[in-house]
Design a protein around this motif. Structure first.
Motif, PDB file in Angstrom:
ATOM      1  N   ASP A   1      31.059 -35.994  71.241  1.00 44.16           N
ATOM      2  CA  ASP A   1      31.066 -34.724  70.509  1.00 44.16           C
ATOM      3  C   ASP A   1      29.856 -34.600  69.580  1.00 44.16           C
ATOM      4  OD1 ASP A   1      33.404 -34.117  71.761  1.00 44.16           O
ATOM      5  OD2 ASP A   1      34.675 -34.343  69.997  1.00 44.16           O
ATOM      6  N   GLY A   2      29.516 -35.667  68.897  1.00 41.61           N
ATOM      7  CA  GLY A   2      28.360 -35.641  68.003  1.00 41.61           C
ATOM      8  C   GLY A   2      27.063 -35.439  68.764  1.00 41.61           C
ATOM      9  N   TRP A   3      26.942 -36.100  69.894  1.00 36.82           N
ATOM     10  CA  TRP A   3      25.757 -35.924  70.736  1.00 36.82           C
ATOM     11  C   TRP A   3      25.696 -34.497  71.273  1.00 36.82           C
ATOM     12  CZ3 TRP A   3      21.659 -38.953  70.904  1.00 36.82           C
ATOM     13  CH2 TRP A   3      21.788 -40.289  70.505  1.00 36.82           C
ATOM     14  N   ALA A   4      26.838 -33.934  71.635  1.00 36.13           N
ATOM     15  CA  ALA A   4      26.878 -32.553  72.130  1.00 36.13           C
ATOM     16  C   ALA A   4      26.455 -31.583  71.027  1.00 36.13           C
ATOM     17  CB  ALA A   4      28.266 -32.212  72.654  1.00 36.13           C
ATOM     18  N   ASP A   5      26.883 -31.830  69.803  1.00 34.30           N
ATOM     19  CA  ASP A   5      26.470 -30.991  68.680  1.00 34.30           C
ATOM     20  C   ASP A   5      24.961 -31.114  68.436  1.00 34.30           C
ATOM     21  OD1 ASP A   5      29.066 -30.105  68.275  1.00 34.30           O
ATOM     22  OD2 ASP A   5      29.507 -31.662  66.787  1.00 34.30           O
ATOM     23  N   PHE A   6      24.441 -32.328  68.569  1.00 34.34           N
ATOM     24  CA  PHE A   6      23.002 -32.549  68.436  1.00 34.34           C
ATOM     25  C   PHE A   6      22.263 -31.779  69.529  1.00 34.34           C
ATOM     26  CE2 PHE A   6      19.420 -35.943  68.487  1.00 34.34           C
ATOM     27  CZ  PHE A   6      18.644 -35.202  67.618  1.00 34.34           C
ATOM     28  N   LEU A   7      22.787 -31.816  70.746  1.00 31.10           N
ATOM     29  CA  LEU A   7      22.187 -31.075  71.848  1.00 31.10           C
ATOM     30  C   LEU A   7      22.170 -29.575  71.546  1.00 31.10           C
ATOM     31  CD1 LEU A   7      21.009 -31.119  74.745  1.00 31.10           C
ATOM     32  CD2 LEU A   7      23.362 -30.942  75.585  1.00 31.10           C
ATOM     33  N   ASP A   8      23.248 -29.070  70.989  1.00 26.40           N
ATOM     34  CA  ASP A   8      23.299 -27.648  70.613  1.00 26.40           C
ATOM     35  C   ASP A   8      22.202 -27.312  69.600  1.00 26.40           C
ATOM     36  OD1 ASP A   8      25.465 -27.164  72.279  1.00 26.40           O
ATOM     37  OD2 ASP A   8      26.951 -27.311  70.662  1.00 26.40           O
ATOM     38  N   SER A   9      21.990 -28.196  68.644  1.00 23.30           N
ATOM     39  CA  SER A   9      20.938 -27.974  67.647  1.00 23.30           C
ATOM     40  C   SER A   9      19.556 -27.951  68.288  1.00 23.30           C
ATOM     41  CB  SER A   9      20.975 -29.058  66.568  1.00 23.30           C
ATOM     42  OG  SER A   9      22.128 -28.930  65.776  1.00 23.30           O
ATOM     43  N   ILE A  10      19.331 -28.872  69.191  1.00 25.63           N
ATOM     44  CA  ILE A  10      18.038 -28.934  69.886  1.00 25.63           C
ATOM     45  C   ILE A  10      17.821 -27.669  70.700  1.00 25.63           C
ATOM     46  CG2 ILE A  10      16.752 -30.141  71.690  1.00 25.63           C
ATOM     47  CD1 ILE A  10      18.204 -32.727  70.666  1.00 25.63           C
ATOM     48  N   GLU A  11      18.859 -27.230  71.410  1.00 24.34           N
ATOM     49  CA  GLU A  11      18.738 -26.028  72.233  1.00 24.34           C
ATOM     50  C   GLU A  11      18.521 -24.788  71.365  1.00 24.34           C
ATOM     51  OE1 GLU A  11      22.185 -26.243  74.806  1.00 24.34           O
ATOM     52  OE2 GLU A  11      21.115 -27.562  76.197  1.00 24.34           O
ATOM     53  N   LYS A  12      19.123 -24.760  70.203  1.00 27.36           N
ATOM     54  CA  LYS A  12      18.916 -23.650  69.269  1.00 27.36           C
ATOM     55  C   LYS A  12      17.462 -23.598  68.819  1.00 27.36           C
ATOM     56  CE  LYS A  12      20.638 -21.735  64.934  1.00 27.36           C
ATOM     57  NZ  LYS A  12      21.606 -21.913  63.840  1.00 27.36           N
ATOM     58  N   VAL A  13      16.905 -24.761  68.503  1.00 26.50           N
ATOM     59  CA  VAL A  13      15.503 -24.821  68.081  1.00 26.50           C
ATOM     60  C   VAL A  13      14.595 -24.388  69.226  1.00 26.50           C
ATOM     61  CG1 VAL A  13      13.635 -26.389  67.388  1.00 26.50           C
ATOM     62  CG2 VAL A  13      15.862 -26.537  66.268  1.00 26.50           C
ATOM     63  N   LYS A  14      14.884 -24.852  70.434  1.00 26.77           N
ATOM     64  CA  LYS A  14      14.069 -24.448  71.585  1.00 26.77           C
ATOM     65  C   LYS A  14      14.098 -22.938  71.769  1.00 26.77           C
ATOM     66  CE  LYS A  14      13.963 -26.630  75.493  1.00 26.77           C
ATOM     67  NZ  LYS A  14      14.334 -27.303  76.748  1.00 26.77           N
ATOM     68  N   LYS A  15      15.265 -22.350  71.631  1.00 25.20           N
ATOM     69  CA  LYS A  15      15.428 -20.918  71.874  1.00 25.20           C
ATOM     70  C   LYS A  15      14.805 -20.076  70.748  1.00 25.20           C
ATOM     71  CE  LYS A  15      19.176 -19.015  73.748  1.00 25.20           C
ATOM     72  NZ  LYS A  15      20.595 -18.638  73.901  1.00 25.20           N
ATOM     73  N   GLN A  16      15.064 -20.442  69.502  1.00 22.74           N
ATOM     74  CA  GLN A  16      14.649 -19.602  68.377  1.00 22.74           C
ATOM     75  C   GLN A  16      13.232 -19.864  67.867  1.00 22.74           C
ATOM     76  OE1 GLN A  16      17.533 -19.858  65.244  1.00 22.74           O
ATOM     77  NE2 GLN A  16      19.083 -18.727  66.385  1.00 22.74           N
ATOM     78  N   TYR A  17      12.779 -21.115  67.955  1.00 24.53           N
ATOM     79  CA  TYR A  17      11.537 -21.463  67.284  1.00 24.53           C
ATOM     80  C   TYR A  17      10.411 -21.904  68.204  1.00 24.53           C
ATOM     81  CZ  TYR A  17      14.792 -21.486  63.370  1.00 24.53           C
ATOM     82  OH  TYR A  17      15.749 -21.134  62.449  1.00 24.53           O
ATOM     83  N   SER A  18      10.654 -21.973  69.489  1.00 29.47           N
ATOM     84  CA  SER A  18       9.651 -22.486  70.425  1.00 29.47           C
ATOM     85  C   SER A  18       8.277 -21.812  70.290  1.00 29.47           C
ATOM     86  CB  SER A  18      10.168 -22.392  71.859  1.00 29.47           C
ATOM     87  OG  SER A  18       9.333 -23.114  72.715  1.00 29.47           O
ATOM     88  N   PRO A  19       8.216 -20.478  70.156  1.00 26.81           N
ATOM     89  CA  PRO A  19       6.887 -19.857  70.041  1.00 26.81           C
ATOM     90  C   PRO A  19       6.110 -20.303  68.801  1.00 26.81           C
ATOM     91  CG  PRO A  19       8.565 -18.195  70.504  1.00 26.81           C
ATOM     92  CD  PRO A  19       9.277 -19.478  70.215  1.00 26.81           C
ATOM     93  N   GLN A  20       6.804 -20.749  67.779  1.00 23.69           N
ATOM     94  CA  GLN A  20       6.156 -21.156  66.535  1.00 23.69           C
ATOM     95  C   GLN A  20       5.696 -22.617  66.557  1.00 23.69           C
ATOM     96  OE1 GLN A  20       9.073 -20.423  63.495  1.00 23.69           O
ATOM     97  NE2 GLN A  20       9.508 -18.379  64.274  1.00 23.69           N
ATOM     98  N   LEU A  21       6.109 -23.375  67.577  1.00 28.87           N
ATOM     99  CA  LEU A  21       5.819 -24.802  67.619  1.00 28.87           C
ATOM    100  C   LEU A  21       4.489 -25.080  68.299  1.00 28.87           C
ATOM    101  CD1 LEU A  21       9.331 -26.173  68.700  1.00 28.87           C
ATOM    102  CD2 LEU A  21       8.498 -25.658  66.402  1.00 28.87           C
ATOM    103  N   SER A  22       3.868 -26.172  67.891  1.00 27.12           N
ATOM    104  CA  SER A  22       2.647 -26.610  68.561  1.00 27.12           C
ATOM    105  C   SER A  22       3.010 -27.191  69.924  1.00 27.12           C
ATOM    106  CB  SER A  22       1.933 -27.674  67.715  1.00 27.12           C
ATOM    107  OG  SER A  22       2.665 -28.890  67.720  1.00 27.12           O
TER     108      SER A  22
END
Length: 115
Positions: A43-64
């Protein structure tokens, strides 16, 4: 991918620090929050995965490109951890099947809760 857990966590910590340094505090905070949920249970790993996917979706254009590359490798490692029981040939197929089964299970739970 990663040779050890230490290498994995070092990469996660590096990404968080680099995101903060480059002014992406919200993305860094989301990854940090997800990392804090990892307790060794799925469950903790799944929550971590959700956080990573959120960052990919919302912030990817801003990342180097380096940040996006690191995020992609971290995502793959965590995805495998959550959805795969082995790392052999065809792990992607097994991961997809497990993810579909998990989504179906969540839909069934939601239907029961609505009744």
């Amino acid at each position: 991918m990663f040779k050890s857990n230490e290498e994995f966590w070092h990469t996660v910590d590096w990404l968080i620090a680099d995101l903060e340094k480059s002014g992406n505090a919200a993305a860094a905070g989301e990854i940090k929050k997800g990392k804090g949920l990892v307790t060794g249970l799925t469950d903790g790993w799944a929550d971590f995965l959700d956080s990573i996917e959120k960052v990919k979706k919302q912030y990817s254009p801003q990342l180097s490109s380096t940040q996006r590359s690191s995020l992609k490798v971290i995502h793959r490692a965590v995805y495998q951890r959550v959805y795969c029981t082995y790392n052999g040939f065809g792990w992607q197929i097994q991961a997809r099947i497990n993810r579909i089964q998990g989504n179906l299970y969540r839909k069934q739970l939601n239907k029961k809760r609505q009744r």
